[in-house]
Design a protein around this motif. Structure first.
Motif, PDB file in Angstrom:
ATOM      1  N   SER A  70     -11.741  36.297  96.130  1.00  0.00           N
ATOM      2  CA  SER A  70     -12.097  35.061  95.685  1.00  0.00           C
ATOM      3  C   SER A  70     -11.449  34.971  94.334  1.00  0.00           C
ATOM      4  CB  SER A  70     -13.564  34.956  95.744  1.00  0.00           C
ATOM      5  OG  SER A  70     -14.300  35.498  94.664  1.00  0.00           O
ATOM      6  N   LEU A  71     -11.261  36.189  93.645  1.00  0.00           N
ATOM      7  CA  LEU A  71     -10.762  35.922  92.298  1.00  0.00           C
ATOM      8  C   LEU A  71      -9.273  35.587  92.283  1.00  0.00           C
ATOM      9  CD1 LEU A  71     -12.731  38.755  90.425  1.00  0.00           C
ATOM     10  CD2 LEU A  71     -12.899  36.462  90.035  1.00  0.00           C
ATOM     11  N   ALA A 105     -19.425  43.038  99.863  1.00  0.00           N
ATOM     12  CA  ALA A 105     -19.888  41.816  98.773  1.00  0.00           C
ATOM     13  C   ALA A 105     -18.687  42.033  97.619  1.00  0.00           C
ATOM     14  CB  ALA A 105     -21.322  42.105  98.388  1.00  0.00           C
ATOM     15  N   VAL A 106     -18.586  43.085  97.179  1.00  0.00           N
ATOM     16  CA  VAL A 106     -17.544  43.631  96.138  1.00  0.00           C
ATOM     17  C   VAL A 106     -16.329  43.034  96.594  1.00  0.00           C
ATOM     18  CG1 VAL A 106     -16.580  45.320  95.020  1.00  0.00           C
ATOM     19  CG2 VAL A 106     -18.903  45.422  95.125  1.00  0.00           C
ATOM     20  N   SER A 122      -6.767  38.112  86.948  1.00  0.00           N
ATOM     21  CA  SER A 122      -7.707  38.525  88.115  1.00  0.00           C
ATOM     22  C   SER A 122      -7.587  39.950  88.664  1.00  0.00           C
ATOM     23  CB  SER A 122      -7.379  37.355  89.221  1.00  0.00           C
ATOM     24  OG  SER A 122      -7.640  36.001  88.819  1.00  0.00           O
ATOM     25  N   ASN A 182     -13.432  46.460  88.644  1.00  0.00           N
ATOM     26  CA  ASN A 182     -14.399  46.401  89.601  1.00  0.00           C
ATOM     27  C   ASN A 182     -14.449  47.402  90.755  1.00  0.00           C
ATOM     28  OD1 ASN A 182     -16.810  45.302  90.132  1.00  0.00           O
ATOM     29  ND2 ASN A 182     -16.075  43.560  91.243  1.00  0.00           N
ATOM     30  N   SER A 195     -15.306  40.782  98.873  1.00  0.00           N
ATOM     31  CA  SER A 195     -15.231  39.178  98.892  1.00  0.00           C
ATOM     32  C   SER A 195     -15.158  38.764  97.298  1.00  0.00           C
ATOM     33  CB  SER A 195     -16.301  38.936  99.602  1.00  0.00           C
ATOM     34  OG  SER A 195     -17.771  39.187  98.832  1.00  0.00           O
ATOM     35  N   THR A 196     -15.798  39.252  96.505  1.00  0.00           N
ATOM     36  CA  THR A 196     -15.824  38.845  95.116  1.00  0.00           C
ATOM     37  C   THR A 196     -14.474  39.073  94.439  1.00  0.00           C
ATOM     38  OG1 THR A 196     -18.121  39.480  94.892  1.00  0.00           O
ATOM     39  CG2 THR A 196     -16.723  38.987  92.900  1.00  0.00           C
ATOM     40  N   ASN A 197     -13.557  40.011  95.011  1.00  0.00           N
ATOM     41  CA  ASN A 197     -12.331  40.524  94.441  1.00  0.00           C
ATOM     42  C   ASN A 197     -11.403  39.523  94.822  1.00  0.00           C
ATOM     43  OD1 ASN A 197     -13.489  42.681  92.997  1.00  0.00           O
ATOM     44  ND2 ASN A 197     -13.027  44.091  94.526  1.00  0.00           N
TER      45      ASN A 197
END
Length: 376
Positions: free
Chosen positions: A87-88, A80-81, A56, A63, A83-85
């Motif tokens: 969440s991982l 958005a990037v 992760s 990313n 939040s994606t990171n």
């Protein structure tokens, strides 16, 4: 001075004393037991979730460093990037923290159990006293903690020495292994060494946990006088218990005397024993003993019987048998039915004679059918 008055705390704490101490937050605890569980739990958590966490983090770094110009210039795209990171890494980090928290909970409650005390949380002036602080610094506990610290140092030192010695060749071989396999191998070695060092504290825990339990019991030990006082406070003093027993006895005697006027016959021996019997033919069943007594109580029963016109029959053997084998307000023993039946039949015929409805009955036999086992 007598041993019981010496004031020495030689007796084990009672259940009440242990319960009161628990309410105050005074329970046996081993900090080393909790520390060992946290360290071992951390090692296990990293072993199980370490790969997921590394993957992760690697994806997040990749990313982050591969953003396009459009994403860099757009604040919404950046969020958005991000939040994606996040969440991982939430899942692996969540599992790691959950395992560590569970290990900490088990380690800190394994000895002494779960305890929550508001009283222990309240501030106390005695804890802020400099004199009390010096006593804690130079007391027995301080020396025990010093010995434990030295033991922990030597245990961890020798454990680390043995691990490094046994894994020395593998550590040296990391420099010739290919990247990134050498990094994975190095992390694997570190985790196993971390777990082994955590487990080495079992030696300290094996000494500390029994000591903490023994010391907790020692602090709560009681003097013989304290046990006597606790027993007196919980169950009442002998004087109060005696007074209660006398009151209960007097109440039962009053109830018993109130039933004498309703009895059918009083059998005496004729001076020392008196028993009052009642038989309700309409309800069937066996005759009941409604009152009994010896000496003064026997005289009292006879006096009440005379005042209320209850027949008094002298039968020493039967009176003693009923007194010793029958209880108040209970049926008489089956073995005495025949003897009592003769007495009741005599009383019935005597009452009929007094009413002018029958002849005078034959005097009651002096020897009634009483089994040998019921003769006293």
């Amino acid at each position: 001075m007598a041993e019981s008055d010496s004031g020495e705390k030689t007796e084990e704490p009672t259940a009440k004393k242990l319960s009161e101490a628990r309410k105050k937050g005074q329970i046996a605890r081993s900090k080393d037991l909790g520390t060992m569980f946290v360290l071992v739990g951390s090692a296990i958590a990293l072993m199980f979730m370490g790969n997921s966490l590394v993957e992760s983090l690697a994806f997040m770094m990749k990313n982050q460093f591969s953003l396009s110009r459009q994403e860099v210039m757009d604040i919404n795209a950046l969020f958005a990037v991000a939040s994606t990171n996040v969440s991982l890494i939430i899942k692996p980090m969540g599992w790691i923290f959950a395992i560590i928290i569970l290990a900490a909970f088990i380690g800190n409650t394994l000895l002494g159990g779960i305890s929550f005390s508001w009283e222990a949380m309240m501030p106390k002036l005695s804890k802020m006293s400099p004199i009390a602080g010096f006593k804690r610094m130079f007391g027995i506990k301080a020396y025990v903690e010093l010995i434990k610290s030295l033991m922990k140092f030597f245990v961890v030192f020798f454990s680390a020495y043995l691990l490094l010695t046994s894994l020395f060749e593998q550590i040296l071989s990391l420099s010739i292994e290919a990247i990134p396999f050498n990094f994975a191998h190095a992390v694997d070695l570190l985790l196993w060494m971390f777990l082994a060092l955590g487990l080495s504290l079992i030696i300290i825990v094996a000494v500390d946990a029994p000591y903490q339990k023994w010391d907790h019991t020692r602090q709560l030990k009681m003097t013989k006088q304290e046990i006597k006082d606790e027993h007196k406070n919980s169950e009442g003093s002998p004087e109060n218990k005696g007074r209660i027993r006398r009151t209960q006895y007097e109440m039962s005697q009053r109830r018993m005397m109130a039933d004498v006027p309703e009895s059918d016959v009083v059998i005496t021996n004729p001076t020392h024993f008196s028993v009052a019997l009642k038989y309700d033919a309409s309800q069937g069943g066996a005759p009941q003993l409604v009152a009994k007594g010896i000496d003064e109580m026997a005289i009292h029963i006879r006096t009440i019987a005379k005042e209320h016109g209850v027949e008094i029959i002298a039968s020493p053997a039967l009176a003693r048998s009923l007194y010793y084998t029958a209880e108040v307000n209970e049926d008489i023993p089956e073995e005495l039915f025949a003897a009592v039946a003769q007495v009741l039949a005599f009383i019935y015929q005597l009452n009929e004679h007094k009413k002018g409805k029958a002849k005078r009955p034959v005097p009651l036999a002096k020897s009634l059918p009483i089994p040998d086992d019921f003769r006293y």
